[in-house]
Design an enzyme around this catalytic site. Structure first.
Site, PDB file in Angstrom:
ATOM      1  N   GLY A   1       0.805  -1.211   0.000  1.00 53.80           N
ATOM      2  CA  GLY A   1       0.000   0.000   0.000  1.00 53.80           C
ATOM      3  C   GLY A   1       0.836   1.256   0.000  1.00 53.80           C
ATOM      4  O   GLY A   1       0.307   2.363   0.112  1.00 53.80           O
TER       5      GLY A   1
ATOM      6  N   VAL B   1       4.281   3.620  -1.798  1.00 57.80           N
ATOM      7  CA  VAL B   1       4.735   3.994  -3.132  1.00 57.80           C
ATOM      8  C   VAL B   1       5.822   3.054  -3.641  1.00 57.80           C
ATOM      9  O   VAL B   1       5.900   2.786  -4.847  1.00 57.80           O
ATOM     10  CB  VAL B   1       5.227   5.463  -3.147  1.00 57.80           C
ATOM     11  CG1 VAL B   1       6.472   5.657  -2.290  1.00 57.80           C
ATOM     12  CG2 VAL B   1       5.477   5.937  -4.578  1.00 57.80           C
TER      13      VAL B   1
ATOM     14  N   CYS C   1      11.271  -9.810  10.906  1.00 57.57           N
ATOM     15  CA  CYS C   1      10.071  -9.783  10.068  1.00 57.57           C
ATOM     16  C   CYS C   1      10.406 -10.146   8.630  1.00 57.57           C
ATOM     17  O   CYS C   1       9.688 -10.907   7.978  1.00 57.57           O
ATOM     18  CB  CYS C   1       9.443  -8.392  10.134  1.00 57.57           C
ATOM     19  SG  CYS C   1       7.963  -8.226   9.146  1.00 57.57           S
TER      20      CYS C   1
ATOM     21  N   CYS D   1       7.720  -2.564  11.940  1.00 52.22           N
ATOM     22  CA  CYS D   1       7.308  -3.436  10.850  1.00 52.22           C
ATOM     23  C   CYS D   1       5.908  -4.003  11.081  1.00 52.22           C
ATOM     24  O   CYS D   1       5.680  -4.735  12.040  1.00 52.22           O
ATOM     25  CB  CYS D   1       8.324  -4.567  10.708  1.00 52.22           C
ATOM     26  SG  CYS D   1       7.950  -5.747   9.415  1.00 52.22           S
TER      27      CYS D   1
END
Length: 373
Positions: free
Chosen positions: A12, A14, A99, A195
């Site tokens: 979601g 750029v 993550c 994250c």
């Protein structure tokens, strides 16, 4: 319908939007996948639903399908429980490193393969290249955005199945490409939060899992200069949030965290950004991970970063052949090297690997280790 060759992790933002744009325009067979890795809270600050809508809008604009997967249980058990345990022990973990290893380049990669894809793509600023018969993880061309530090736990299997379309681009060019393509994320602010957890008041968030336990703030020689809400809310070198006012007998210089005595619940502080208590020339790590599968030698010179965006520093690395742990010596004293964070090693632009920092020879840390022995 044929399965896409590449699945793009759509966050979601750029960066992932332009990664998908570049692959589509290169004629690559692609689809997007949006990962939900944190259950929404009542405070609504995670904004996962906004990110999901933006990911859907971008894929619609690009004319590519999008898939959805919920990895929140995997994130909790593989990343977040470790994150909380480290803070409770007085260390400062880096959840983004774990993550990437556990979620983006394990569960996401598995999901992509289950969809019939050969590989994944993400919006990370890094590069992958083949040298001989080995894959190499390289710094991004835009050194100011390079994210190889967070990717150092990847190995040969992951790199062989990963592409980083933004590796050669500057961030300014990424924004330009998004605007030119009319992507709805072109002007979206970059995320700077934890994250998958988002941007929020960190102390308030952590307090939900580690209840406040007030204690004294002391100077290294034992003088009490204030109180703290919990030693695990602070990290070495931190200035913000100490709220130490004028203290009789001390000048007006700012205060910094220089140590944490978890056993006594004492936060140790000193004045001056260059306090000698913050400096070390040697660190010891947990067992290291090597991108190539093995270290270049048992002892070697390279450069290292002990935190993200830090200027890399020359060092000498010695490897314990039994445990795989590292001893790293720096010719120049290093400021606020923090147990729980990662030390990442480089040879030029090549990321060799890294490890979690276990201990340093900073004065107070040596003293506290001696008292605990």
């Amino acid at each position: 319908m044929n399965a896409p060759r590449t699945i793009v992790g759509m966050s979601g933002g750029v960066d992932s939007s332009v990664a998908a744009l570049l692959l589509r325009d290169a004629g690559e067979s692609i689809a997007g996948l949006f990962m939900q890795n944190w259950n929404e809270d009542d405070d609504g600050e995670c904004r996962a639903e906004d990110d999901r809508r933006d990911a859907v809008a971008v894929c619609g604009r690009l004319g590519i399908p999008i898939h959805f997967r919920d990895f929140s249980r995997e994130y909790w058990s593989g990343v977040f429980e470790h994150f909380i345990a480290e803070y409770a022990a007085g260390r400062t973990p880096n959840p983004d490193v774990l993550c990437n290893r556990e979620i983006k380049f394990r569960h996401f990669l598995d999901a992509a393969h289950a969809l019939g894809a050969e590989r994944i793509a993400t919006g990370h600023y890094a590069r992958v290249a083949m040298a001989g018969d080995r894959w190499r993880l390289l710094r991004a061309a835009d050194r100011g955005k390079d994210q190889s530090y967070f990717l150092h736990q990847l190995g040969q299997a992951q790199l062989a199945a990963t592409v980083f379309p933004l590796g050669e681009l500057a961030k300014t060019r990424v924004r330009e490409l998004a605007r030119e393509a009319g992507l709805p994320t072109a002007a979206k602010k970059d995320s700077t939060g934890i994250c998958f957890i988002g941007e929020r008041d960190f102390r308030g968030f952590l307090a939900r899992f580690l209840p406040a336990r007030e204690g004294e703030m002391q100077t290294p020689d034992g003088r009490v200069v204030g109180r703290h809400p919990g030693v695990f809310y602070f990290t070495l070198g931190q200035r913000e949030g100490l709220q130490i006012g004028g203290v009789r007998g001390f000048d007006a210089a700012p205060w910094y965290v220089v140590g944490k005595d978890v056993a006594r619940n004492v936060l140790l502080v000193d004045q001056g950004a260059d306090s000698p208590y913050l400096h070390s020339t040697r660190l010891w790590s947990e067992p290291a991970h090597w991108v190539d599968g093995a270290p270049p030698a048992g002892r070697f010179d390279c450069t290292a970063q002990t935190r993200y965006r830090q200027q890399e520093e020359p060092c000498q690395v010695s490897i314990d052949q039994t445990s795989g742990q590292l001893e790293i010596a720096f010719p120049r004293p290093q400021r606020a090297v923090t147990p729980g964070q990662s030390v990442v090693l480089y040879a030029g632009d090549v990321c060799l690997g890294g490890a979690v920092i276990a201990a340093t020879d900073a004065p107070l840390e040596r003293q506290l280790r001696g008292a605990a022995a």
